[in-house]
Enzyme design. Structure first.
Site, mmCIF file in Angstrom:
data_model
loop_
_atom_site.group_PDB
_atom_site.id
_atom_site.type_symbol
_atom_site.label_atom_id
_atom_site.label_comp_id
_atom_site.label_asym_id
_atom_site.label_seq_id
_atom_site.Cartn_x
_atom_site.Cartn_y
_atom_site.Cartn_z
ATOM 1 C CG ASP A 9 64.215 24.671 44.010
ATOM 2 O OD1 ASP A 9 63.532 25.662 43.715
ATOM 3 O OD2 ASP A 9 65.457 24.705 44.126
ATOM 4 C CG ASP A 11 66.396 28.774 39.475
ATOM 5 O OD1 ASP A 11 66.413 28.410 38.286
ATOM 6 O OD2 ASP A 11 65.875 29.847 39.848
#
Length: 197
Positions: A9, A11
């Site tokens: 991922d 953020d």
């Protein structure tokens, strides 16, 4: 480690903040963002914010400089470089956007470590304004944890179909990473410590 696919991922996983909020806050657009937030989908809102910041004289260079100051853990870049050096296939699956992710990864000197970035599309138009769009308008995932514009679980399934029997490691930080984690087949999930959903 060769043959292992590591999915990050972006953020609050590669970086310590949400890149959209970081750019808006650091560019002085927080009040307008908060006013518009209840009125439109997230990606449309980010596209509108880029229009507003552009109208206020903020340039692409200004946005790049904000992105280069994004906070992150000191060990993440060495970790990514080590995994890459060991032969892992590194990929990003994120609800951010291409421009933000690539700008940050290039600044950190690790863009070439990633074979694929799966995220919302963005580009700089002829007026030198950043445009941001949803990955899809609506994906149809039954999970109520996925935003309407992107289902990371569906992206994981697409990646699985392309890699055969290779093992996967998924790194994420919150509720948006639950759906893709549930799609793994005897693989590994590494949730980020002290980053609750």
């Amino acid at each position: 480690m060769a043959g292992i696919v590591v999915i990050f991922d972006f953020d609050k996983t590669i970086i310590d903040v949400d890149s959209d909020n970081w750019v808006v806050d650091e560019s002085g657009g927080t009040d307008m963002f908060n006013q518009l937030l209840p009125t439109m989908p997230w990606n449309s809102l980010m596209d509108r914010m880029m229009k507003e910041l552009h109208a206020q004289g903020k340039t692409i260079k200004d946005i790049e400089e904000v992105l280069k100051r994004v906070p992150m853990h000191s060990r993440i870049v060495p970790c990514i470089k080590s995994a890459y050096a060991l032969g892992c296939d590194l990929r990003v699956v994120s609800d951010a956007n291409v421009f933000f992710i690539e700008t940050i990864l290039k600044h950190l000197g690790i863009r070439d470590c990633f074979s694929e970035i799966n995220t919302n599309p963005s580009y700089v138009d002829e007026e030198d304004r950043l445009r941001i769009f949803p990955y899809v308008d609506f994906h149809g995932c039954s999970s109520n944890l996925c935003p309407p514009n992107i289902c990371k679980g569906m992206l994981i399934e697409r990646i699985q179909a392309s890699i055969g029997n290779k093992r996967m490691v998924y790194l994420g930080d919150g509720s948006g990473d639950f759906c893709p984690s549930m799609k793994l087949r005897g693989d590994f999930v590494m949730p980020r410590k002290e980053f609750p959903a």
